[in-house]
Design an enzyme around this catalytic site. Structure first.
Site, short mmCIF file in Angstrom:
data_model
loop_
_atom_site.label_atom_id
_atom_site.label_comp_id
_atom_site.label_asym_id
_atom_site.label_seq_id
_atom_site.Cartn_x
_atom_site.Cartn_y
_atom_site.Cartn_z
N ARG A 425 0.83 -1.21 0.00
CA ARG A 425 0.00 0.00 0.00
C ARG A 425 0.86 1.26 0.00
O ARG A 425 0.49 2.28 -0.56
CB ARG A 425 -0.93 0.00 1.21
CG ARG A 425 -2.05 -1.02 1.14
CD ARG A 425 -2.99 -0.91 2.32
NE ARG A 425 -4.01 -1.95 2.29
CZ ARG A 425 -5.18 -1.83 1.68
NH1 ARG A 425 -5.47 -0.71 1.06
NH2 ARG A 425 -6.04 -2.83 1.68
N GLU A 454 -1.05 -8.45 4.39
CA GLU A 454 -2.47 -8.54 4.75
C GLU A 454 -3.00 -9.91 4.36
O GLU A 454 -2.78 -10.39 3.25
CB GLU A 454 -3.28 -7.45 4.03
CG GLU A 454 -2.85 -6.04 4.38
CD GLU A 454 -3.67 -4.99 3.64
OE1 GLU A 454 -4.76 -5.34 3.16
OE2 GLU A 454 -3.20 -3.84 3.55
N GLU A 465 -10.52 -2.75 -4.99
CA GLU A 465 -9.85 -1.78 -4.12
C GLU A 465 -8.53 -1.33 -4.74
O GLU A 465 -8.18 -0.15 -4.68
CB GLU A 465 -9.60 -2.41 -2.74
CG GLU A 465 -8.98 -1.43 -1.76
CD GLU A 465 -8.71 -2.06 -0.40
OE1 GLU A 465 -8.39 -1.29 0.53
OE2 GLU A 465 -8.80 -3.29 -0.28
N ASP A 522 -13.71 4.86 -12.00
CA ASP A 522 -14.15 6.24 -11.81
C ASP A 522 -13.11 7.17 -12.43
O ASP A 522 -12.31 7.81 -11.75
CB ASP A 522 -14.31 6.54 -10.31
CG ASP A 522 -14.90 7.92 -10.06
OD1 ASP A 522 -15.64 8.41 -10.93
OD2 ASP A 522 -14.60 8.50 -9.01
N HIS A 744 -18.65 0.00 2.06
CA HIS A 744 -17.53 -0.82 1.62
C HIS A 744 -17.56 -0.82 0.09
O HIS A 744 -18.25 -1.64 -0.52
CB HIS A 744 -17.64 -2.24 2.17
CG HIS A 744 -17.62 -2.32 3.67
ND1 HIS A 744 -16.48 -2.17 4.41
CD2 HIS A 744 -18.63 -2.50 4.56
CE1 HIS A 744 -16.76 -2.27 5.70
NE2 HIS A 744 -18.07 -2.48 5.82
N CYS A 746 -15.52 -1.68 -2.11
CA CYS A 746 -14.98 -2.85 -2.82
C CYS A 746 -16.05 -3.92 -3.02
O CYS A 746 -15.92 -4.76 -3.92
CB CYS A 746 -13.82 -3.44 -2.04
SG CYS A 746 -12.48 -2.26 -1.82
#
Length: 778
Positions: A425, A454, A465, A522, A744, A746
């Site tokens: 990330r 993760e 995501e 988007d 959420h 995702c």
């Protein structure tokens, strides 16, 4: 794009798979390309049989006449018929269809004035005298309605529709004038409309008289090229509302075949005459042709028509005429009707992949495929073609990886079947770029994303995501790759020069992966971007061929920089002395990292003043510089990135607007459809909180509905498949009702506390969706 190119009717071009073979014989085959779709020798007999079987219909008395039409036309036209076509896979028919003209070269009939000068104009024969005016005709109709005596009206229709010369005598504005230009068909459109509007309310014998006259006209033996009076007659007959009735389809099919068989120069005239129709009349023509194709594919009463295999030229002929209308529509700004009005939803129910493979395999051979006329295929159907084509490529590449492993006697690993992305990330962009560069050969495998450190399996949520976070970071103004224009609410490529354009390639790959994996992004690019992305739609084999360069206008610029476009438009319309008042040269200035740099729009541009005489050239060069030349390297990297994933001939089926919808979704919201498809977790749709929610949401203005969609899904647009494809879910959040809703994105999931009143829910929901950036967004 020149004026000469813009109104050429789409003509066939072979897919890359067959193009090489066709180029070898190009000189020999070139004349063949202009022929009408092949016509089967059995068509005449089948057409007659179709009329005989429909003996109870309106035109049953004309069987012998139509038989004569068929027989005469078959003798003349089948001399040039290159092959006997077969038809699409409907009800397990396995043979592919005949060919019509393909669309993919984007060639259209020339509008050059030279065409009209050079084209031989056959002499017009003297027209008969038609003494009746529109006023006389309308008075006769009113008298007939009141008296019940229709003789005068019957005589008018009998005479007018008896032949092409009589049609011209009745409807030509001035029978002594040639009207040999594209600008004026010479037809009294109001009179034509009045005659057709009255026709359907006349007694049946009058309507039969008109159809019999049309048959007589189609029986004419043609010697030499068509005259402009002949074209006018075709134009008038094409508007006949009687062809809405399936009992007239045999006659209609023969009319369409004759129009489709006209030479290119004649189509040129028809296109320009058609584009001057009113929106209502134009739309009627389109709907009539679409209905004709639909009912030929799936007839409500099959016995009304000849067998499909015996009249396989019907649909190719109708598709060709539709192509003329589509070209005419594209010449008008704004178009007479939206491009979506040409979609034929019936085609969603045929074997689209067989159509696609026929088009891929045979290209410009004599086999028809609807893919040659992609403007009739809906975006939903095109998405299915692209997805299945993508899946087949994924499977093929995954299978090859598996075979390679086994051949080297290595243990197969399921991970080899996927494009596995492992990113941190904290280094999202650099890690993503490294992974995609290293795994370039795996881009067409199914995408799976893992965030380092993760736990969790990617069931779709992590992939979405990854897209959301990466797009948000890349398009941030501080990143410097794209400039956000507040006036147009869109991003455009930064023209700043740099040593490495790999990150622009990354954005292109992201867009390609989104289309390939059915993810809606988007992204706010102007329509011009997607036009450039399809220039050309297939990556050229020659690396030196420019890509991403397209014809641009002030309309394209206004979608990005409306103020600048307005200023340039004012320059073009300025009535004073441009050179003295503006004191400009063929040079532009841009700021790059605080330094003002100048660029010449043409050699020696700094010394060439902008004048009243050359201002059009200046504006065109300025726009071309801004949208093409100044960002060429950036956009070329973006182009190659996108096409490295979406290297599919299916892209040739798409308009730029359709590519945008595939990438970003549709802007049209249907909240009732969302309500019907929503899933619930912890709630039932009858619970008071859910009822309050939908009462509030359905009452929202459009901007708040878009904010809600953006809050819960990460985008305010809808996937191509509609709201149902969102898999929207409302979950119960067992927290205090003082809390705001949480989303959420995702998983397209909204977590809603059990609010006790509609007022409380509305207040909290508006606060949440209006302040979602960095708050309540996971």
């Amino acid at each position: 794009m020149s004026e000469a190119d813009r109104d050429r009717v789409p003509s066939p071009a072979a897919p890359p798979a067959v193009a090489a073979d066709e180029r070898k014989g190009k000189k020999e085959k070139e004349p063949e390309r202009e022929k009408l779709p092949p016509i089967v020798s059995a068509a005449g007999a089948s057409a007659t049989a179709g009329l005989d079987r429909g003996s109870k219909g309106q035109i049953s008395t004309f069987s012998s006449s139509v038989s004569t039409v068929s027989q005469k036309q078959e003798v003349a036209e089948n001399r040039n018929s290159p092959t006997h076509p077969v038809f699409p896979n409907i009800k397990n028919a396995t043979d592919p269809p005949p060919v019509c003209l393909d669309v993919r070269q984007k060639q259209r009939i020339s509008t050059d004035a030279s065409l009209e000068i050079k084209a031989s104009v056959p002499p017009e024969s003297a027209l008969p005298v038609q003494p009746r005016t529109m006023k006389d005709f309308q008075e006769d109709v009113e008298k007939s309605k009141s008296s019940g005596d229709w003789k005068a009206v019957h005589d008018f229709y009998l005479t007018t529709f008896d032949s092409f010369p009589e049609l011209n005598a009745a409807f030509k504005k001035d029978t002594t004038t040639s009207f040999n230009t594209t600008e004026d068909s010479g037809i009294n459109a109001k009179f034509v409309n009045a005659v057709y509007d009255a026709l359907l309310n006349t007694p049946q014998d009058i309507q039969k008289t008109v159809l019999k006259g049309i048959i007589n006209s189609l029986l004419r033996e043609w010697k030499g090229p068509r005259t402009k009076d002949d074209l006018r007659a075709y134009f008038i007959l094409l508007q006949n509302p009687q062809f809405n009735n399936t009992s007239t389809y045999v006659i209609y099919a023969h009319l369409l075949r004759q129009i489709a068989a006209l030479v290119e120069a004649d189509h040129h005239f028809l296109i320009h005459w058609v584009k001057k129709l009113s929106q209502k009349r134009f739309k009627q023509l389109v709907e009539r042709l679409l209905q004709f194709i639909s009912l030929r594919l799936f007839p409500a009463k099959p016995e009304e028509f000849p067998p499909l295999t015996k009249c396989s030229w019907w649909i190719p002929s109708a598709s060709k005429v539709l192509a003329l209308l589509n070209t005419a529509n594209n010449l008008v700004h704004p178009p007479l009707i939206p491009y979506t009005d040409f979609y034929n939803s019936t085609l969603d129910h045929i074997d689209l992949m067989e159509e696609y493979h026929t088009w891929q395999s045979f290209g410009n051979s004599h086999r028809f495929s609807f893919c040659q006329y992609p403007f009739v295929i809906s975006i939903a159907a095109k998405k299915i073609i692209i997805q299945r084509d993508s899946e087949q490529q994924m499977i093929s590449i995954a299978r090859q990886s598996l075979v390679d492993k086994v051949s080297r006697r290595q243990r197969p690993d399921m991970n080899m079947l996927f494009l596995n992305m492992k990113v941190r990330r904290t280094h999202l962009v650099s890690d993503s770029l490294d992974e995609l560069t290293r795994k370039r050969a795996d881009l067409k495998k199914k995408l799976k994303v893992t965030f380092v450190g993760e736990a969790g399996l990617d069931m779709g949520g992590l992939t979405k995501e990854w897209f959301l976070l990466l797009i948000r970071q890349i398009f941030h103004p501080d990143y410097g790759m794209f400039t956000y224009h507040k006036d147009s609410h869109c991003h455009w490529f930064s023209s700043f020069k740099c040593d490495n354009y790999s990150e622009f390639r990354l954005v292109g790959i992201l867009m390609g992966l989104a289309v390939y994996n059915s993810i809606t992004l988007d992204i706010r690019f102007p329509p011009c971007c997607y036009k450039k992305l399809l220039s050309p739609p297939i990556v050229p084999s020659d690396q030196n061929t420019p890509v991403g360069i397209c014809s641009v206008t002030t309309d394209d610029l206004s979608q990005i920089m409306p103020e600048l476009a307005r200023g340039l438009s004012e320059l073009l319309s300025y009535e004073g002395n441009v050179e003295e008042d503006f004191y400009s040269t063929f040079q532009v200035f841009q700021e790059e990292f605080g330094i003002i740099k100048s660029y010449n729009l043409k050699p020696g541009g700094e010394k060439i003043p902008v004048t009243n005489q050359n201002r059009k050239e200046y504006v065109q060069l300025y726009i071309d510089f801004l949208l093409n030349k100044s960002i060429y390297k950036q956009f070329a990297a973006f182009y190659y990135g996108f096409h490295s994933v979406c290297a599919s001939n299916a892209l040739m089926l798409l308009r730029p607007e359709e590519v945008e919808i595939l990438v970003c979704g549709s802007p049209e919201l249907d909240m009732h459809a969302l309500q019907r498809s929503t899933q619930y977790d912890g709630y039932a749709k009858t619970d008071s909180t859910i009822r309050y929610f939908w009462d509030v949401v359905l009452g929202f203005p459009l901007d708040l509905q878009k904010k809600l969609l953006h809050f819960t899904t990460g985008s305010d647009r809808v996937p191509v498949g509609g709201m149902a494809d969102l898999n929207f879910k409302i979950s119960k959040n067992e927290t205090s009702t003082n809390w705001l809703p949480v989303a959420h994105t995702c998983f397209n999931q909204l977590c809603l506390p059990p609010y006790k009143s509609k007022k409380d829910l509305k207040q909290k929901l508006i606060i949440g969706i209006s302040n979602s950036e960095g708050f309540g967004l996971e």
